[in-house]
Design a protein around this motif. Structure first.
Motif, PDB file in Angstrom:
ATOM      1  N   ALA A  59       0.829  -1.207   0.000  1.00 54.28           N
ATOM      2  CA  ALA A  59       0.000   0.000   0.000  1.00 54.28           C
ATOM      3  C   ALA A  59       0.861   1.254   0.000  1.00 54.28           C
ATOM      4  O   ALA A  59       0.603   2.208  -0.754  1.00 54.28           O
ATOM      5  N   ASN A  60       1.893   1.280   0.843  1.00 56.16           N
ATOM      6  CA  ASN A  60       2.749   2.461   0.911  1.00 56.16           C
ATOM      7  C   ASN A  60       3.585   2.630  -0.355  1.00 56.16           C
ATOM      8  O   ASN A  60       3.832   3.753  -0.807  1.00 56.16           O
ATOM      9  N   LEU A  61       4.024   1.525  -0.940  1.00 60.84           N
ATOM     10  CA  LEU A  61       4.775   1.632  -2.195  1.00 60.84           C
ATOM     11  C   LEU A  61       3.877   2.068  -3.351  1.00 60.84           C
ATOM     12  O   LEU A  61       4.310   2.809  -4.232  1.00 60.84           O
ATOM     13  N   ARG A  62       2.610   1.641  -3.340  1.00 59.96           N
ATOM     14  CA  ARG A  62       1.701   2.162  -4.373  1.00 59.96           C
ATOM     15  C   ARG A  62       1.545   3.666  -4.233  1.00 59.96           C
ATOM     16  O   ARG A  62       1.511   4.391  -5.243  1.00 59.96           O
ATOM     17  N   ALA A  63       1.468   4.162  -3.005  1.00 62.35           N
ATOM     18  CA  ALA A  63       1.371   5.607  -2.795  1.00 62.35           C
ATOM     19  C   ALA A  63       2.627   6.311  -3.306  1.00 62.35           C
ATOM     20  O   ALA A  63       2.553   7.399  -3.903  1.00 62.35           O
ATOM     21  N   ALA A  64       3.798   5.699  -3.076  1.00 64.50           N
ATOM     22  CA  ALA A  64       5.044   6.302  -3.541  1.00 64.50           C
ATOM     23  C   ALA A  64       5.104   6.324  -5.070  1.00 64.50           C
ATOM     24  O   ALA A  64       5.486   7.338  -5.675  1.00 64.50           O
TER      25      ALA A  64
END
Length: 348
Positions: free
Chosen positions: A319-324
């Protein structure tokens, strides 16, 4: 303590838009075994670069999990039999190789010749923000453009496009710290212009407006060097006009074609910079990247340059890498975006 046999990782199995929840997935993968020249590193923080989403979009792994990521900082937990530069317990930072599994996993095997000692005093995230862009900037400035490091008597004018981006920001810093060049950066928003000035740009111009008249005011005799991080095809005619005879361009972006004939009348030279070339082709001088990262660490420790980390999105997960990825794909990122640690209870 021996590392576990499996580890948390984030990977993709097929090329999907970043809005698709399946574009990046949380997985449990085997911990790699280090090869003869490898360090096995426990990853503590990673940074995200445009290469991450470009690979995700354009290199479909056909259903097999591929781990992305080419910036990290962590601790050496095991070494290969031919390792000579590092030992278990050393704190390191690195970008790694494009043709091996990336940094978005709790453990990673990396050739020691591509690794540097983590700059003392920097956080894990601060260190993880530096390797890929520092290598790109150093190779571009001092190998492709032919500038001399630590030469304050070296004068002239350097244009750096997108000077608030990951590569642009560290290029500005290295040029200011190690040369006597006048550095002109480009930016398009008040906040990016301010960041470019904080990085050390003497002047900042707006790359949404025509470059030639803006540069004519600041460098009426012309520009000596161009470090083009983006828009090279769009700006080549402007570069040809503002560069002095025998000027040099180094570019890192991607495009389909380039009218290089525009450069012939002034004998302007054009150079590519791709910091993965050494590792991809196993060149005899791969250890030059170890030397560069070691020198960058010394510059950080001496207070001559600083990390370009600006935003940390939390633990390394899908999830956090998709945001990045989403942030970088928007083209509105400033400096470097990082992620620190993994979820408690995973891959300790």
């Amino acid at each position: 303590m021996n590392p576990p046999t499996t580890m948390p990782a984030v990977a993709y199995r097929t090329s999907l838009p970043i809005e698709d929840p399946a574009s990046l997935a949380d997985l449990e993968l085997p911990v790699p075994a280090p090869g003869p020249h490898d360090l096995l590193i426990r990853v503590e923080a990673v940074a995200v670069n445009p290469v991450d989403y470009k690979v995700r979009q354009n290199a479909d792994p056909g259903g097999e999990p591929r781990v992305l990521g080419w910036d990290a900082a962590g601790t050496v937990v095991a070494v290969g039999e031919q390792v000579r530069l590092f030992a278990v317990g050393d704190q390191v930072y690195y970008a790694g190789a494009l043709d091996r599994p990336g940094t978005n996993s709790r453990f990673q095997a990396v050739d020691e010749r591509l690794v540097g000692p983590k700059p003392a005093g920097l956080s894990w995230a601060g260190a993880a923000a530096l390797p890929l862009t520092s290598l790109t900037a150093w190779e571009g400035l001092f190998e492709r453009l032919g500038l001399r490091p630590d030469a304050p008597d070296q004068h002239g004018t350097l244009l750096v496009t997108a000077a608030a981006g990951g590569v642009g920001a560290i290029t500005v810093q290295l040029a200011r710290a190690l040369t006597g060049l006048t550095v002109i950066g480009t930016a398009s928003r008040p906040e990016t212009a301010e960041f470019a000035r904080r990085m050390g740009a003497h002047h900042v111009i707006d790359h949404r407006r025509p470059l030639v008249p803006q540069l004519a005011e600041l460098a009426p005799e012309g520009v000596d060097h161009v470090f083009s991080t983006t828009g090279t095809d769009r700006n080549l005619a402007a570069y040809a006009e503002v560069l002095k005879p025998f000027g040099r361009i180094v570019a890192i972006d991607d495009f389909d074609s380039l009218p290089l004939g525009l450069l012939k009348p002034k004998s302007i030279s054009f150079h590519w910079e791709f910091m993965f070339t050494r590792s991809m082709f196993r060149t005899p001088d791969q250890a030059e990247q170890h030397r560069i990262l070691s020198e960058v660490a010394r510059l950080v420790e001496a207070g001559r340059i600083t990390s370009t980390a600006t935003r940390d999105l939390g633990p390394v997960d899908a999830a956090n890498l998709r945001a990045a990825h989403r942030l970088l794909e928007s083209g509105r990122a400033i400096g470097k975006t990082t992620l620190t640690g993994f979820r408690e209870g995973t891959g300790a």
